[in-house]
Enzyme design. Structure first.
Site, PDB file in Angstrom:
ATOM      1  N   CYS A 273       5.337  75.835  66.350  1.00  0.00           N
ATOM      2  CA  CYS A 273       6.785  76.021  67.375  1.00  0.00           C
ATOM      3  C   CYS A 273       6.673  74.843  68.299  1.00  0.00           C
ATOM      4  O   CYS A 273       5.628  74.602  68.967  1.00  0.00           O
ATOM      5  CB  CYS A 273       6.620  77.365  67.948  1.00  0.00           C
ATOM      6  SG  CYS A 273       6.749  78.891  66.632  1.00  0.00           S
TER       7      CYS A 273
ATOM      8  N   TYR B  30      23.482  69.398  45.234  1.00  0.00           N
ATOM      9  CA  TYR B  30      22.235  69.535  45.636  1.00  0.00           C
ATOM     10  C   TYR B  30      21.906  71.096  45.665  1.00  0.00           C
ATOM     11  O   TYR B  30      21.523  71.947  46.799  1.00  0.00           O
ATOM     12  CB  TYR B  30      21.805  69.213  47.120  1.00  0.00           C
ATOM     13  CG  TYR B  30      22.274  67.702  47.111  1.00  0.00           C
ATOM     14  CD1 TYR B  30      21.270  66.705  46.920  1.00  0.00           C
ATOM     15  CD2 TYR B  30      23.344  67.402  47.963  1.00  0.00           C
ATOM     16  CE1 TYR B  30      21.692  65.440  47.176  1.00  0.00           C
ATOM     17  CE2 TYR B  30      23.692  65.868  48.205  1.00  0.00           C
ATOM     18  CZ  TYR B  30      22.718  64.988  47.763  1.00  0.00           C
ATOM     19  OH  TYR B  30      23.143  63.733  47.828  1.00  0.00           O
TER      20      TYR B  30
ATOM     21  N   ASP C  47      24.886  70.331  50.243  1.00  0.00           N
ATOM     22  CA  ASP C  47      23.659  70.684  50.996  1.00  0.00           C
ATOM     23  C   ASP C  47      22.282  69.901  50.595  1.00  0.00           C
ATOM     24  O   ASP C  47      21.413  70.348  50.267  1.00  0.00           O
ATOM     25  CB  ASP C  47      23.254  72.152  50.624  1.00  0.00           C
ATOM     26  CG  ASP C  47      22.206  72.947  51.665  1.00  0.00           C
ATOM     27  OD1 ASP C  47      21.747  72.210  52.583  1.00  0.00           O
ATOM     28  OD2 ASP C  47      21.720  73.922  51.149  1.00  0.00           O
TER      29      ASP C  47
ATOM     30  N   CYS D 210      20.662  70.320  57.420  1.00  0.00           N
ATOM     31  CA  CYS D 210      19.278  70.566  58.083  1.00  0.00           C
ATOM     32  C   CYS D 210      19.039  69.336  59.141  1.00  0.00           C
ATOM     33  O   CYS D 210      17.719  69.521  59.473  1.00  0.00           O
ATOM     34  CB  CYS D 210      18.223  70.770  57.059  1.00  0.00           C
ATOM     35  SG  CYS D 210      17.778  69.623  55.866  1.00  0.00           S
TER      36      CYS D 210
END
Length: 460
Positions: A87, A320, A389, A416
């Protein structure tokens, strides 16, 4: 030509005010206009820093003393947050994280895509009501320390494993299974893989969890095909963990950082576990690409479906397509859907998932999207809507050209990576499309990653 001297020096201390965050979540301060990136710093904070590295166009600093802190700063709840690289934003309030991600998308669209963000509606980031314990897949490296096994994430910028009992962004069930499997392996003297010596056996423990079904798969990633004390280990796992439906071994004998090898064998139980996103059921194998945050995946796909504006009469191409996750959502509202994906195993999963859900209007083909879709177009096939995608590298140039040649009424771009999204949007805009709206979705709370769904329409 004389070398331009940076206004800061290594090992010197400076008092600065932070004004922004990088896309990796580091604070940005400037000394005489020269940027310095510092981890764990937030905009509007004043601090004393030490410069630890000076590059040609920027420097790296370390936070020494926080003199004035942001109202959005919080205490990171994870006890190993400062060590672990999993993180990057736990010290920023969740509201602050969502704002950061929207701003990041806007900045990239303007800088790389040359879009006028005053005319493109970039919505506030869609976040989670409870942004913890969301990951349905744990894949943790295994090592040895003082005779025992350790399993956890790598320390920042190293391959030293931080032994970890709990990860606050993992499903608690995954943590429980990893700890139980590690303890069982220790009991039978199973040795961990040593990447420097390329010896030892157990490289990774992977656990997959079906959020809706509660089914669990355990995957052993090993250096060699043998399995010490296989029967005893399997018996203990199945006795202790009745929710485990599948135990799998993947063999990776290469000296590599890639987790999986080419050979995968089911040792016990089923080849698949199952899960649902909305009303659609999915079969998930050890190697299947399946989104790690199913709650937000539903949000993402519903937004893609909304932007497609399907009436039931459209032909849709899903580039994709993976294991058919978006395709099967679209098929519920479209006349027909054609999915394409380069991974043969994923296409087999997609066909299986269509059959599993009784969906007959979705077809799937193996191949590169940038090769298959142009071929479909040459054969006279048209699409009213194209959904893409792509991986982080974005769409291939040949695919973008085919979209511009085919001229579907709408393009829905699921991304993304805001950087490659912006690059590709510029190409589509120059080719006659208009970017209408962009919806950031927080698929990975407490990290810097952000997904987006973008709607483009053909300028008539």
């Amino acid at each position: 030509m004389a070398k331009i001297q940076a206004p800061v020096m290594k090992n010197e201390y400076y008092e600065v005010t932070f004004e922004d965050l990088t896309h990796e979540g580091a604070g940005v301060a400037k000394v005489e206009g020269f940027p310095i990136f510092v981890e764990n710093a937030l905009p509007d904070e004043r601090a004393k820093i030490k410069v630890i590295k000076v590059n040609k166009g920027f420097a790296i600093g370390r936070l020494i003393e926080l003199q004035e802190q942001s109202e959005k700063r919080i205490d990171a709840p994870c006890p190993i947050y400062s060590q672990c690289g999993g993180c990057q934003l736990q010290h920023l309030s969740y509201e602050g994280q969502l704002d950061f991600k929207r701003k990041q998308v806007e900045q990239v669209l303007a800088r790389i895509g040359k879009l006028d963000v005053n005319k493109v509606n970039v919505h506030p980031t869609l976040g989670m009501e409870n942004p913890w314990n969301y990951r349905n897949k744990a894949q943790v490296p295994v090592g040895e320390r003082e005779g025992g096994l350790v399993a956890g994430f790598y320390q920042k910028r190293s391959h030293d494993i931080i032994d970890m009992e709990r990860c606050l962004i993992q499903q608690a069930e995954n943590d429980d299974v990893v700890q139980a499997v590690k303890t069982i392996c220790e009991r039978y003297g199973i040795r961990a893989y040593n990447e420097e010596k390329h010896k030892g056996w157990l490289r990774h423990i992977m656990v997959r969890y079906g959020l809706v079904t509660k089914e669990i798969m355990v995957v052993f990633v090993t250096r060699t095909a043998d399995f010490p004390h296989k029967n005893e280990v399997i018996t203990e796992i199945t006795n202790q963990l009745p929710q485990v439906k599948s135990i799998v071994q993947n063999i990776n004998n290469k000296k590599t950082n890639v987790i999986f090898g080419d050979e995968t064998n089911v040792l016990w139980g089923e080849e698949y576990i199952y899960d649902k996103i909305g009303d659609v059921k999915f079969a998930i194998s050890a190697r299947s690409f399946y989104q790690v945050n199913p709650e937000q995946t539903k949000v993402l796909y519903e937004k893609a479906l909304e932007y497609a504006e399907l009436t039931g009469e459209e032909s849709v191409i899903d580039a994709y397509c993976g294991i058919g996750t978006i395709s099967l959502f679209l098929a519920q509202k479209a006349k027909n859907v054609f999915g394409v994906e380069i991974v043969p195993e994923a296409i087999e999963d997609a066909k299986r998932n269509a059959e599993l859900n009784g969906i007959a209007n979705a077809e799937f083909a193996v191949g590169e999207a940038e090769v298959v879709i142009p071929e479909w177009y040459k054969q006279g096939n048209q699409a009213d809507v194209i959904v893409v995608d792509p991986p982080r590298k974005g769409c291939d140039e040949a695919l973008l050209k085919t979209i511009l040649d085919m001229k579907p009424k709408k393009v829905v771009y699921v991304s993304c990576n805001p950087g490659t999204l912006a690059r590709d949007l510029q190409v589509l805009e120059l080719g006659g499309y208009k970017t209408v709206e962009v919806q950031p979705v927080d698929m990975f709370p407490h990290t810097t990653h952000v997904e987006c769904v973008t709607q483009l329409v053909l300028n008539m």
